[in-house]
Write an enzyme that holds these catalytic residues in place. Structure first.
Site, PDB file in Angstrom:
ATOM      1  N   PHE A  55       0.818  -1.211   0.000  1.00  0.00           N
ATOM      2  CA  PHE A  55       0.000   0.000   0.000  1.00  0.00           C
ATOM      3  C   PHE A  55       0.858   1.270   0.000  1.00  0.00           C
ATOM      4  CE2 PHE A  55      -2.787  -3.425   1.370  1.00  0.00           C
ATOM      5  CZ  PHE A  55      -3.871  -3.219   0.528  1.00  0.00           C
ATOM      6  N   SER A  56       0.667   2.186   0.954  1.00  0.00           N
ATOM      7  CA  SER A  56       1.312   3.500   0.866  1.00  0.00           C
ATOM      8  C   SER A  56       2.824   3.478   1.058  1.00  0.00           C
ATOM      9  CB  SER A  56       0.692   4.469   1.873  1.00  0.00           C
ATOM     10  OG  SER A  56      -0.593   4.853   1.458  1.00  0.00           O
ATOM     11  N   VAL A  57       3.382   2.362   1.475  1.00  0.00           N
ATOM     12  CA  VAL A  57       4.841   2.248   1.487  1.00  0.00           C
ATOM     13  C   VAL A  57       5.391   2.599   0.103  1.00  0.00           C
ATOM     14  CG1 VAL A  57       6.774   0.625   1.748  1.00  0.00           C
ATOM     15  CG2 VAL A  57       4.849   0.549   3.348  1.00  0.00           C
ATOM     16  N   THR A  58       4.591   2.339  -0.935  1.00  0.00           N
ATOM     17  CA  THR A  58       4.993   2.625  -2.314  1.00  0.00           C
ATOM     18  C   THR A  58       5.344   4.091  -2.523  1.00  0.00           C
ATOM     19  OG1 THR A  58       3.240   1.018  -2.858  1.00  0.00           O
ATOM     20  CG2 THR A  58       4.379   2.069  -4.697  1.00  0.00           C
ATOM     21  N   LYS A  59       4.704   4.992  -1.799  1.00  0.00           N
ATOM     22  CA  LYS A  59       4.957   6.419  -1.994  1.00  0.00           C
ATOM     23  C   LYS A  59       6.432   6.772  -1.796  1.00  0.00           C
ATOM     24  CE  LYS A  59       0.376   8.150  -0.542  1.00  0.00           C
ATOM     25  NZ  LYS A  59      -0.347   6.925  -0.129  1.00  0.00           N
TER      26      LYS A  59
END
Length: 341
Positions: A55-59
């Site tokens: 999920f937002s770890v991708t940012k």
């Protein structure tokens, strides 16, 4: 089943905290220190090369790419986004975009469900959107739109899509925006681990951010082939803990000063951001060192670098425990032990 693979004796207490707190499902923990892997362990029905949606770890991967372009002179932080993306209407600078100050965390007009999987549909809608607040006057977490906004700037500057840039420019195996077909057999299925803490009534802007397109809220959407194949670079990155620790271990020399600090107009709490990276904050207190930087992900995954200790940290899980605020209990004991070494 429990598989200890690498555990430097100095970090044994961290591994024990991981083991005791992991619960059902699969999980992995990897830590680098001074460029050396000191922890690499996994739990559950996982293999050494299992990857999972983080999920937002991708940012943080987009942030790392943006910093590289700034360093080599290809991207000017003070330039308007429209310099690189002429169709973009809002008066927003690159720095404001990276710092969640652009005022574009959500789209007002409802989009068809299938828009979620169309890069052109999402970037075109965002390019024409009017900011919810005057850019630069405040900040609010761009929960999903961050990926398309920053990703399109990266694409315009380099000529390559985000999926390609992550695989070719970051230099770390097993970081994928979406999931390539060749990695399907290594991907862990996500499972519901329940809700932690109180879930306050969301602000109207947060509802828009999380439910437009409406396919974002379809139960199990992140296990579907459509989600896995798409490029949704604020939310559908797939990675191993080893890859995350390796990436952030290589970023410990990066200086990430605070750009946004205080009331978050989407999360309705106090948050802190640097250029693209989240910094430890009230809503997500993932490290006791305020200079640490990285990103947590919905459900529990976490990756960060600590420039003062030289630590790169990666934790992945497929048992999703949902909360809107606070540290994931699975992080807390591991991180506490880590900072006592």
């Amino acid at each position: 089943m429990w598989f200890p693979m690498i555990c430097d004796p100095a970090f044994r207490s961290v591994v024990e905290a991981f083991r005791e707190g992991v619960g059902d499902g699969g999980a992995a923990l990897s830590i680098t220190a001074g460029g050396r892997t000191v922890v690499d362990v996994w739990h559950g029905d996982w293999e050494r090369d299992t990857v999972v949606n983080v999920f937002s770890v991708t940012k943080g991967w987009l942030a790392a790419l943006a910093h590289r372009l700034v360093d080599n002179g290809s991207l000017d932080l003070d330039a308007p986004v429209s310099r690189y993306w002429p169709e973009f209407r809002a008066p927003v600078t690159v720095a404001q975009l990276l710092s969640h100050q652009a005022g574009l965390p959500a789209l007002r007009a409802g989009l068809p469900a299938e828009s979620l999987y169309s890069w052109d549909a999402m970037t075109s809608a965002l390019a024409a959107e009017t900011p919810w607040w005057e850019p630069g006057t405040g900040h609010g977490y761009h929960v999903v739109t961050f990926g398309w906004l920053v990703g399109e700037v990266l694409r315009r500057v380099t000529g390559e899509d985000v999926r390609t840039l992550v695989e070719t420019e970051l230099g770390v195996p097993d970081l994928f925006v979406g999931l390539p077909e060749h990695a399907d057999s290594r991907a862990a299925e996500l499972v519901n681990g329940g809700v932690a803490g109180d879930m306050p009534i969301p602000l109207p802007i947060a509802v828009k951010a999380l439910a437009n397109p409406p396919s974002l809220l379809v139960p199990g959407v992140a296990n579907t082939l459509a989600w896995r194949r798409a490029q949704i670079p604020a939310a559908n990155g797939h990675a191993s803990a080893r890859a995350l620790a390796s990436l952030y271990g290589g970023l410990t020399g990066l200086d990430v000063p605070v750009r946004s600090d205080g009331h978050d107009q989407v999360m309705n709490g106090n948050t802190r951001f640097g250029l693209g990276f989240m910094l430890p904050n009230e809503v997500r207190p993932f490290s006791p060192n305020p200079r640490a930087f990285g990103h947590p992900g919905a459900g529990g995954s976490l990756a960060f670098a600590d420039p003062d200790t030289g630590i790169g940290f990666g934790y992945t899980t497929n048992r999703l425990v949902i909360s809107t605020s606070g540290a994931d209990a699975r992080w807390t004991t591991m991180v506490d032990e880590l900072y006592q070494i």
